[in-house]
Design an enzyme around this catalytic site. Structure first.
Site, PDB file in Angstrom:
ATOM      1  N   ASP A 175     -15.501   2.480   6.733  1.00  0.00           N
ATOM      2  CA  ASP A 175     -15.511   0.675   7.137  1.00  0.00           C
ATOM      3  C   ASP A 175     -17.111   0.375   6.568  1.00  0.00           C
ATOM      4  O   ASP A 175     -18.051   0.564   7.135  1.00  0.00           O
ATOM      5  CB  ASP A 175     -14.962   1.008   8.695  1.00  0.00           C
ATOM      6  N   GLU A 228     -11.485  -3.677   5.182  1.00  0.00           N
ATOM      7  CA  GLU A 228     -12.806  -3.723   4.897  1.00  0.00           C
ATOM      8  C   GLU A 228     -12.911  -1.426   5.270  1.00  0.00           C
ATOM      9  O   GLU A 228     -13.913  -0.883   4.660  1.00  0.00           O
ATOM     10  CB  GLU A 228     -13.831  -3.818   5.470  1.00  0.00           C
ATOM     11  N   ASP A 274      47.685  -7.286 -27.874  1.00  0.00           N
ATOM     12  CA  ASP A 274      49.172  -8.211 -27.918  1.00  0.00           C
ATOM     13  C   ASP A 274      50.073  -7.032 -28.241  1.00  0.00           C
ATOM     14  O   ASP A 274      51.584  -7.414 -28.040  1.00  0.00           O
ATOM     15  CB  ASP A 274      49.066  -9.292 -28.244  1.00  0.00           C
TER      16      ASP A 274
END
Length: 461
Positions: free
Chosen positions: A329, A372, A10
């Site tokens: 696979d 897979e 202030d």
């Protein structure tokens, strides 16, 4: 270190003096004369730190602190209370309301600036962790925060045992965490640090005037203790030693003459921040892992595999040696899911992943790239080396049946397409996915030729 600092005072003269000091230190000062202006400007300008006076014309500084901490937009901004008051009640009130530090206005500039640098570094470190975790949270990989926390460990490191006993007495009523007393040697011993303390409270004059700071530097240099919080305890405030401690990496500095309640509040805050930072680091680490790992099998996923294959191709360019790519696979895997259910199918996939991992070399890449379907990349490997590895993997799948609870053991086979990537320049211009495509085409040939076999792509990319 640049940064926006909101100065709240202030008294106009005070605002101007600290604006000049902080500006000379290459900060960008922003000024406010009262609490309400502070709250508005904190919202609008998002300062990196707030320097807050306690005595303001419209509200007390502790009320400003509470409102800053209650607002998610400003809750994380570091706040240094900077006051002419230095009584215990004011200090404790400010810290309880959420102040990160409480400094007297008479503090020397060296200590003030060192503390500001220290808090801004901590804020930047947390911001980096949060920004690293943002993409992880956006992808949904972040784990929910646990509501339960185990007690932490606070290490009291002193030259004289009676000093550690005094600290433990002062902290015992305020902390529910474990406290251990350590010598300097024990603090540097891996065997003694089980578990690694969350907070080290270190005597500044540890056997010699700079002993505590040297120990702190040692702890910061070690991976096990690098992220621990460190509080340095000095005999008194002032004399510039605090500035050195902050710049060398201390998270807090307290005076032995401080109110024990303040000592406890500061250690408790360090524990809270250490836990929050640990949670952020774990979230980023686990999120990154989930971003590249298939959660079912624990193998890498397709995204990571393709990026790593590019690295393998670049390595091939440097070494002049080829690399091999296999696409694997499982034959008629859909029948497994249809007949036994998806949990059984998941168990089979996990076991297949384990068998394949057991039959490749250290440094080879194994990933699940589809339901897979798996990909294996073999760095610096020619056809003569890759073929027996592929055949061994094929055998690993069909030689031993898969156990499915409640059913007879299941026989399963795999088909493998194998392609060789020749060393050449320009893999970045001719994507390595072309090698995967050739392996995939070879896989289709293996499938059409009766399955349960390895087929080699004879066509160069």
């Amino acid at each position: 270190m640049s940064g926006k600092i909101l100065i709240v005072d202030d008294v106009a003269t005070n605002r101007i003096v600290y604006k000049v000091k902080l500006g000379a230190a290459c900060y960008a000062p922003i000024l406010a004369a009262d609490g309400e202006s502070c709250l508005v400007m904190a919202q609008q300008t998002k300062p990196d730190l707030i320097l807050l006076d306690l005595i303001l014309p419209d509200m007390h500084g502790t009320e400003v602190l509470r409102r800053l901490r209650a607002d998610p937009a400003t809750a994380a901004i570091p706040v240094v209370v900077f006051s002419a008051e230095d009584d215990a009640a004011s200090r404790l009130g400010a810290l309880a309301a959420g102040a990160d530090e409480y400094l007297r206005k008479s503090v020397d500039d060296q200590t003030l600036l060192a503390r500001l640098r220290n808090l801004l570094r901590e804020r930047e470190a947390i911001a980096e962790l949060e920004s690293g975790g943002a993409p992880i949270r956006a992808l949904g990989f972040a784990e929910p925060a646990s509501g339960f926390q185990l007690p932490g460990t606070v290490a009291l490191v002193t030259h004289r045992p009676e000093t550690a006993l005094l600290w433990r007495r002062d902290l015992a009523g305020q902390l529910s965490d474990k406290m251990v007393m350590l010598s300097r040697e024990a603090a540097l011993s891996d065997a003694a640090l089980m578990p690694v303390p969350d907070v080290f409270v270190i005597e500044y004059e540890l056997a010699d005037p700079m002993g505590g700071l040297r120990l702190m530097s040692e702890l910061r240099s070690r991976a096990e203790t690098r992220h621990a919080a460190i509080c340095i305890v000095k005999q008194s405030r002032g004399n510039g030693a605090s500035a050195m401690a902050f710049d060398l990496g201390a998270n807090d500095v307290v005076a032995a003459t401080d109110d024990p309640r303040e000592f406890g509040m500061r250690i408790k805050r360090l524990l809270q921040r250490k836990r929050a930072a640990d949670t952020l680091r774990a979230s980023v680490r686990n999120g990154l892992r989930l971003a590249v790992i298939d959660p079912l099998t624990g193998l890498f996923n397709r995204r990571y595999a393709v990026s790593q294959l590019a690295e393998i191709a670049a390595q091939s360019d440097v070494s002049g040696r080829p690399f091999a790519v296999m696409v694997v696979d499982l034959d008629r895997f859909k029948d497994v899911n249809d007949r036994f259910g998806h949990p059984a199918g998941d168990a089979v996939l996990t076991e297949v992943a384990r068998r394949m991992a057991a039959n490749i070399r250290h440094g080879d890449l194994l990933a699940r790239i589809g339901g897979e379907e798996f990909l294996i990349a073999l760095p610096e490997t020619d056809l003569a080396m890759a073929t027996p590895i592929a055949e061994r993997i094929c055998c690993a799948v069909h030689d031993a049946a898969f156990d499915i609870p409640g059913f007879a053991p299941l026989a399963l086979t795999a088909s493998i397409g194998l392609a060789i990537g020749e060393a050449k320049t320009g893999w970045s211009e001719q994507p390595v996915t072309a090698v995967i495509d050739r392996a995939d085409q070879a896989l289709l040939v293996a499938k059409s030729a009766g399955r349960n076999q390895v087929t080699i792509s004879r066509t160069a990319a």
